[in-house]
Design a protein around this motif. Structure first.
Motif, mmCIF file in Angstrom:
data_model
loop_
_atom_site.group_PDB
_atom_site.id
_atom_site.type_symbol
_atom_site.label_atom_id
_atom_site.label_comp_id
_atom_site.label_asym_id
_atom_site.label_seq_id
_atom_site.Cartn_x
_atom_site.Cartn_y
_atom_site.Cartn_z
ATOM 1 N N ARG A 1 -1.119 6.696 12.946
ATOM 2 C CA ARG A 1 -2.310 6.854 12.109
ATOM 3 C C ARG A 1 -2.011 6.647 10.621
ATOM 4 O O ARG A 1 -2.900 6.765 9.799
ATOM 5 N N SER A 2 -0.767 6.408 10.298
ATOM 6 C CA SER A 2 -0.458 6.236 8.876
ATOM 7 C C SER A 2 0.767 5.347 8.716
ATOM 8 O O SER A 2 1.496 5.094 9.683
ATOM 9 N N ALA B 1 0.853 -1.193 0.000
ATOM 10 C CA ALA B 1 0.000 0.000 0.000
ATOM 11 C C ALA B 1 0.893 1.249 0.000
ATOM 12 O O ALA B 1 2.074 1.157 0.322
ATOM 13 N N PRO B 2 0.332 2.424 -0.366
ATOM 14 C CA PRO B 2 1.138 3.642 -0.385
ATOM 15 C C PRO B 2 1.808 3.893 0.961
ATOM 16 O O PRO B 2 1.331 3.426 1.997
ATOM 17 N N TYR C 1 -2.628 -3.126 12.675
ATOM 18 C CA TYR C 1 -3.538 -3.843 11.777
ATOM 19 C C TYR C 1 -4.009 -2.942 10.640
ATOM 20 O O TYR C 1 -4.165 -3.391 9.499
ATOM 21 N N ALA C 2 -4.191 -1.668 10.949
ATOM 22 C CA ALA C 2 -4.652 -0.721 9.921
ATOM 23 C C ALA C 2 -3.631 -0.608 8.795
ATOM 24 O O ALA C 2 -3.981 -0.273 7.658
ATOM 25 N N GLN C 3 -2.355 -0.919 9.080
ATOM 26 C CA GLN C 3 -1.301 -0.826 8.052
ATOM 27 C C GLN C 3 -0.936 -2.197 7.498
ATOM 28 O O GLN C 3 0.135 -2.386 6.928
ATOM 29 N N ARG C 4 -1.843 -3.144 7.602
ATOM 30 C CA ARG C 4 -1.510 -4.524 7.202
ATOM 31 C C ARG C 4 -1.260 -4.665 5.708
ATOM 32 O O ARG C 4 -0.654 -5.634 5.269
ATOM 33 N N ASN C 5 -1.755 -3.704 4.922
ATOM 34 C CA ASN C 5 -1.497 -3.779 3.484
ATOM 35 C C ASN C 5 -0.233 -3.027 3.073
ATOM 36 O O ASN C 5 0.210 -3.121 1.940
#
Lengths: 483, 564
Positions: B302-303, B251-252, B361-365
């Motif tokens: 958050r990112s 992901a970006p 988990y939010a950055q799993r991609n």
């Protein structure tokens, strides 16, 4: 293939009644002939060569002389006659009846031994295939071809074992031996020395002297084998191998003799004087001796070897003249050898005898080589008298220029010809003193021009003391030479 | 057997499981854009312990620790790499496998743990192939036997040099009377789909198989002659890299790697202290105390940029804490043979763990988020496969939440104080990010008696902290005891446990830890623990005339022919 063709193959293995062997040969023989034509002696396939052919194992049968064109040579299959009630002479199966069939337990190991031995036979033919063009005399040309056809027959001998005792795998291995090529980067022969080019006749004599002599010792060790067909095959091969070593030993001797003659003629000890006179100076002989002796020593395998232990324990490969030993288990005995250890020191180490069997075999080999070198030195002495003392040839230490084993350069071990440990830098800076150089190669190539007139000989070698099969040196050993 | 002579030494071997490319003795790692080359060039004279020579690119634990490190760093430090070519830096030999003389002189326990560790390294290669979008290509430029072929099989593809002599082989059975120790047999049939009758022949053929037949039998994927070998390898490496790039990217966010900083724990007496982990050894009771501390409140990134920045500073709790846990587990295995029971406890703020988990988990991609999750899962699998009993203890200071709850779920038993102050929490990481070797969540493995409970637990967890009594009802507590009983209950459990046969416990635990369906990875460990270990200690392998004992010696093995 017709039955008649099988009948033309000299043999003592009852080929005409052996359907399995016939089937295998039917496939293999045409490929062998193609291989011979492609990789055998270049351009001499139509010549008539005065060759020895084995047509039976009787005393008068194994050396039948006549003119023959090489592709029509009657390669045959011969085993030394069986000895009734033969037993295994060493290892864990000592005293048990020798195996007439391959024991399943040792099938893969035996196959590997046979393939490794067999692979060397066509390899040497390939290595030598261009030499016919530069033979110093018809006598030498004939000897080259004799060696070549007999290496071909030795291939047959190993292929016979593979065909008769190893089923489909054996047939595949027999095919593969015709597919590998000496020196080919992609399909090399199995052992290193058999991929080294035999560039000149000096190399050829060194090869037949040193490398074929490894063959002799390997065959002797295998002729002790508990697998009786292997033992009997190797015994018969040994009778032929003797001639190859004769070619090498006398070949080097004649080169040495010629060098001495030129030294006498020119009255100079300077190698350059011999070169100017068209001969091969003794220091160049010594460099080639260093090379081929060390390459051939590698063929015996590692000094401390689990394979060697396994082969001996299993009764597959014995010692040279196993009968001469009083103890045949090889257990609870040790062999003391110098082993390189930390800090460049060499430490005498007790190695279990079975693991040292390669070294035991190499001992016999080195002694045998020394005997030939002594003979060459007697030639020098005879020719040069006291003046010759400075030109004596010598075997290098068995640690010098090795590629495998405990002295191998692959483990960053470097030794001078006397066996003293040195650095890689020292080795490299002395390389041109110890081993053949590019200058040597160019020079040898330059002086080696084929001499094809009967009775004539090149200027860098002395004629032989006698001819072949009581024929004179002047005899036309090879007829119908290529234009 | 003479070998047992070298028993547990007074100073631990290896002294550390940490290394880095600058310190490698046996491997060379070169990165060329999307393609990395990992070259094995084992230094013969630098074994981990004296007594054997690492000939023919054979390996010992020291060599494998470097390989493990390289695989890990390729993920974290070189995420741009799409293909890793595993090759040999030695002429005419790929790898002769685990050093036989090393095995022969090692204790049984060391052998087993060595095989386990090396297999985990190979699993981590396969994990990279499967999940990290890095393809591994084995460039087999010479003979490749035993562990060497098992290493090649761990890669996605194998190219074998076709020189008429180089073979791939598993000679363990015919030569040594043991089994390939890192999953070779299972990978042969399960992964490479070699027909089982052919696998039978292959596995009894000491010399192995070469050339065309190796391809026909699926033992390798491709052959190339010496003159074209380097080109074939580099062509295939580029092709695999293209395929991997096209497959699914990250992901970006920042695509550059982060450095894995040294853990450098302090060792004082019987205590190993890390930033988030403490391992204390109580030798008198053959018990270890393993404590994992949770993060602070700074992990709620958050990112992807923030995650990357945190990790770049070496402050990403999830990565650091689980790397420490991994190191502690290795120490337990190799340094503490006699320690049979590990008491697991956790400390920290549950809300901070949940926040950290959620942010990760939010950055799993994103590649980094994915890699951290994969690394945590691998560490937990290392715990599952450790031959020690694990008892998790939950008291008022415990912090069994989300990723840290996995430690309790991984444990053989959990002892929970029946108190208002004891709480548990679940989160999304319990729902499928941290799978065990058999492809199941630890919650599912814990709830296999009532599979519907998995969703009940997760649903309950979403509503907030779970009390001890609720946890008990949901099947998370093995023993729930009030404060009057708790200490004594625990003491008795510990004393009983450490009195039982260590061998029987190892076998029992491995049988019970993985109920339900299985995957290759699980099968490999199961069979390794059972068959390989059993064969290793049989007379036929390591008795005075066993095949492993006799290898390289003048004597030949002699077998007891009775089958079991």
């Amino acid at each position: 293939m017709t039955v008649e063709l099988f009948e033309k193959i000299p043999n003592n293995v009852n080929l005409s009644a052996d359907k399995r062997l016939q089937r295998a040969l039917e496939q293999w023989l045409p490929n062998y002939i193609s291989w011979w034509k492609e990789m055998g002696p270049d351009q001499f396939q139509e010549s008539d060569v005065y060759l020895r052919t084995a047509i039976s194992v009787e005393t008068d049968g194994w050396a039948h002389f006549d003119y023959v064109r090489m592709p029509e040579y009657r390669w045959g299959i011969f085993l030394e006659p069986a000895v009734a009630g033969r037993t295994i002479g060493f290892g864990d199966h000592y005293g048990q009846p020798a195996w007439q069939e391959v024991p399943g337990e040792y099938r893969n190991t035996l196959r590997r031994i046979i393939v490794t031995q067999g692979d060397t036979e066509p390899a040497s033919v390939e290595q030598q295939r261009m030499l016919g063009h530069t033979a110093p005399s018809l006598y030498d040309l004939r000897n080259l071809f004799q060696v070549n056809v007999e290496e071909g027959r030795h291939l047959w001998a190993m292929v016979y074992l593979l065909h008769s005792y190893f089923g489909k795998d054996g047939r595949e291995e027999a095919e593969a031996m015709l597919e590998r090529r000496s020196g080919d980067r992609d399909k090399p022969r199995i052992l290193g020395a058999f991929n080294e080019p035999v560039k000149s006749w000096l190399d050829f004599y060194m090869f037949t002297m040193f490398t074929d002599r490894d063959g002799k010792f390997q065959l002797c060790a295998l002729s002790e084998s508990g697998f009786d067909p292997l033992s009997r095959t190797c015994k018969f091969m040994l009778t032929e191998e003797a001639h190859h070593m004769f070619v090498g030993e006398t070949g080097v001797d004649r080169v040495v003799q010629r060098a001495c003659e030129l030294m006498k003629e020119t009255g100079s000890d300077d190698p350059e004087a011999v070169i100017k006179a068209g001969g091969i100076p003794l220091d160049m002989v010594q460099r080639h001796l260093h090379l081929w002796f060390s390459l051939s020593e590698d063929l015996f395998g590692g000094e401390i070897s689990s394979n060697a232990a396994e082969f001996f324990a299993a009764g597959l490969k014995g010692r040279y003249k196993e009968d001469s030993y009083s103890e045949h288990s090889g257990l609870n005995q040790f062999y003391e050898m110098p082993v390189p250890s930390e800090g460049g020191k060499i430490v005498m180490t007790q190695v279990p005898l079975r693991n040292a069997m390669n070294e035991v075999l190499r001992d016999g080999y080195v002694a045998d080589c020394q005997r030939a070198v002594d003979k060459w030195n007697r030639t020098i002495e005879r020719q040069l008298g006291d003046r010759g003392a400075a030109f004596k040839l010598s075997l290098p230490s068995r640690r010098f220029h090795r590629h495998i084993g405990i002295y191998g350069m692959n483990s960053d071990n470097y030794f001078d010809p006397s066996g003293n440990p040195i650095s890689k830098g020292e080795f490299e800076s002395n390389r041109s003193k110890w081993l053949p150089t590019e200058t040597d190669r160019v020079y040898l190539q330059q002086i080696m021009r084929g001499v094809t007139e009967p009775g004539k000989i090149a200027g860098w070698i002395a004629p032989p003391a006698r001819g072949i099969n009581s024929r004179p040196f002047e005899f036309e050993y090879v007829r119908h030479l290529p234009a | 057997m003479e070998t047992a002579a070298k028993t547990e030494s007074t100073h631990p071997v290896p002294s550390s499981f940490e290394t880095s490319p600058a310190q490698y003795r046996h491997w060379k790692l070169e990165i060329d854009g999307e393609v990395a080359r990992l070259q094995m060039a084992v230094r013969e004279d630098e074994p981990l312990v004296p007594g054997y020579v690492l000939k023919l690119n054979s390996y010992d634990l020291g060599v494998d620790i470097e390989l493990c490190d390289a695989v890990q760093r390729l993920r974290f430090e070189h995420p741009e790499v799409r293909t890793v070519v595993v090759g040999s830096g030695r002429d005419r030999i790929f790898c002769a496998g685990a050093n036989i003389h090393m095995l022969a002189q090692s204790t049984h326990g060391f052998k087993v743990n060595f095989c386990k560790y090396t297999n985990e390294t190979r699993n981590s290669i396969e994990d990279a192939c499967r999940n990290s979008n890095q393809r591994y290509l084995a460039a087999v430029s010479g003979p490749c036997a035993g562990g060497g072929y098992e290493l090649a099989m761990a890669c996605d593809e194998i190219i074998l040099i076709d020189d008429g002599s180089s073979t791939v082989a598993l000679p363990e059975v015919p030569l040594l009377g043991v089994l390939p120790g890192t999953g070779g047999l299972t990978r042969l049939v399960d992964k490479r789909k070699v027909r089982r009758d052919r696998a039978d022949i292959f596995s009894t053929l000491a010399e192995g198989i070469r050339g065309k037949r190796a391809v026909e039998w699926r033992l390798v994927d491709q052959i190339a002659p010496r003159s074209r070998f380097a080109q074939a390898v580099s062509d295939r490496a580029r092709k695999l890299a293209q395929e991997a790039s096209a497959a699914n990217g990250s992901a970006p966010g920042p695509q550059t790697g982060i450095t894995l900083e040294p853990l450098a724990p302090t060792v004082e007496g019987d205590t190993v202290s890390y930033r988030f982990v403490t391992l204390h050894i109580d030798r008198a009771h053959r018990t270890a105390h393993l404590t994992l501390r949770g993060p602070g409140s700074d992990q709620a990134v958050r990112s992807a940029d923030e995650l990357h920045a945190l990790a770049s500073r070496g402050e990403l709790w999830a990565l650091r804490a689980f790397r420490e846990l991994d190191d502690a587990l290795c120490r337990l295995r190799f340094h503490e043979a006699t320690i049979g029971l590990v008491m697991v406890s956790t400390r920290g703020s549950q809300s901070d763990v949940l926040a950290a988990d959620a942010a990760l988990y939010a950055q799993r991609n994103h590649w980094l988020g994915r890699e951290v999750l994969l690394a945590m899962a691998r560490v937990l699998r290392r715990m599952d496969m450790t031959a020690k009993s694990f008892f998790a203890v939950a008291d008022p200071e415990s912090c069994y939440a989300g990723s840290m709850l996995e430690l309790l779920l991984a444990a053989d038993r959990s002892y929970v104080l029946d108190s208002e102050e004891v709480k548990f929490a679940t989160d999304v990481l319990n729902a499928g990010s941290l799978l065990a070797a058999n492809g199941q969540t630890r919650l599912a493995l814990r709830s296999h008696d009532r599979p519907e409970r998995v969703s009940e637990v997760l649903a309950r967890g979403e509503k907030g902290p779970i009390s001890a009594t609720e946890a008990d009802a949901l099947g998370l507590c093995t023993v729930l005891a009030d404060d009057l009983d708790f200490d004594d209950t625990l003491r008795l459990a510990v004393e009983e446990r450490v009195s039982l046969s260590p061998d029987a416990l190892t076998g029992m635990e491995q049988n019970l830890r993985f109920p339900g369906p299985d995957l290759s990875e699980g099968k490999i460990f199961g069979r390794l623990s059972a068959w390989q270990n059993w064969i290793f200690i049989r007379e036929n392998a390591t008795g005075p005339l066993g095949a492993l004992t006799c290898y390289g010696r003048p004597e030949r093995p002699s077998f007891d022919w009775r089958r079991t």
